[in-house]
Design a protein around this motif. Structure first.
Motif, mmCIF file in Angstrom:
data_model
loop_
_atom_site.group_PDB
_atom_site.id
_atom_site.type_symbol
_atom_site.label_atom_id
_atom_site.label_comp_id
_atom_site.label_asym_id
_atom_site.label_seq_id
_atom_site.Cartn_x
_atom_site.Cartn_y
_atom_site.Cartn_z
ATOM 1 N N TYR A 32 -17.802 45.999 -12.031
ATOM 2 C CA TYR A 32 -17.016 44.791 -11.748
ATOM 3 C C TYR A 32 -17.644 43.535 -12.350
ATOM 4 N N LYS A 47 -10.442 37.106 -11.019
ATOM 5 C CA LYS A 47 -10.901 38.505 -11.011
ATOM 6 C C LYS A 47 -11.071 39.009 -9.580
ATOM 7 N N GLU A 48 -11.475 38.125 -8.697
ATOM 8 C CA GLU A 48 -11.627 38.478 -7.282
ATOM 9 C C GLU A 48 -10.304 38.945 -6.671
ATOM 10 N N LEU A 56 -9.724 42.468 -7.689
ATOM 11 C CA LEU A 56 -10.536 43.356 -6.862
ATOM 12 C C LEU A 56 -9.867 43.587 -5.517
ATOM 13 N N TYR A 57 -9.369 42.515 -4.921
ATOM 14 C CA TYR A 57 -8.721 42.620 -3.613
ATOM 15 C C TYR A 57 -7.463 43.479 -3.706
ATOM 16 N N ASN A 104 -18.909 42.439 -5.351
ATOM 17 C CA ASN A 104 -18.794 41.137 -4.685
ATOM 18 C C ASN A 104 -19.051 41.242 -3.181
ATOM 19 N N LEU A 125 -14.828 36.561 2.425
ATOM 20 C CA LEU A 125 -13.776 37.331 1.768
ATOM 21 C C LEU A 125 -13.194 38.384 2.705
#
Length: 209
Positions: free
Chosen positions: A28, A54-55, A58-59, A113, A124
């Motif tokens: 990642y 990008k986060e 990922l989610y 992350n 998060l």
């Protein structure tokens, strides 16, 4: 679904597929939005139409698998008809099976992350889900060992997760199916955790003796 909506959904799915491929191949942290766009066959600005950063990718990739795992483990934890050792046994099976079924992405699901498992209020949402899964492991282990919340249980829970990580990491590159691995090696997996639990018991006895 009209043509514009269909194309929009196809673009979104292509972006997700590209992100999953690159995250699993390169990790990642090293992958950029521009690389994902190139893999998906779109411009990097197109990605921002669908995902903030990008986060967010990922989610989007992690939420559904982790939610399904969380729900399954919650049901196991709340089952009043199972003993503490049977719950741990089934926990091991479910976690190993989950990771083998998602072997190209399980490390991303759990680690990308990530926050510390003892962080009280992770920012998060994905880390809150990860913590929930870890706390189920810790709760079941604490019940089995008759060990209250605290540094001792946290240490044992981390070690327990290290064992899980090591088992799954041994088979991530195999083309063998998850069904085949579980059928062939479940007794060995159980023996490994049994040995670990015996070590925990011995350590606690020595401390209390």
């Amino acid at each position: 679904m009209n043509l514009t909506t269909k194309r929009s959904e196809e673009t979104k799915q292509a972006i997700l597929a590209a992100a999953e491929k690159l995250f699993s191949e390169r990790g990642y942290a090293t992958v950029t939005i521009r690389q994902i766009a190139e893999e998906a066959g779109c411009s990097h600005t197109t990605i921002y139409i669908y995902f903030q950063d990008k986060e967010a990718l990922l989610y989007a990739l992690s939420t559904q698998p982790l939610e399904l795992l969380k729900t399954s483990l919650d049901m196991l934890s709340d089952d009043a008809f199972l003993s503490s050792d049977e719950k741990l046994r089934r926990l091991n099976e479910q976690l190993i099976r989950f990771c083998l079924d998602n072997r190209s992405m399980y490390s991303i699901f759990f680690e990308a992350n990530s926050a510390r498992v003892d962080e009280s209020e992770p920012e998060l949402a994905i880390n809150r889900m990860r913590q929930h899964v870890f706390h189920i492991i810790s709760r079941l282990l604490g019940t089995y060992l008759n060990l209250p919340d605290g540094d001792g249980l946290l240490s044992c829970s981390r070690i327990y997760f290290y064992m899980l990580r090591g088992i799954v990491g041994s088979y991530t590159q195999l083309e063998e199916s998850a069904d085949s691995i579980m059928a062939r090696l479940s007794p060995t997996f159980h023996a490994a955790f049994d040995a670990l639990l015996l070590g925990f018991d011995k350590q606690l006895q020595d401390r209390n003796g």
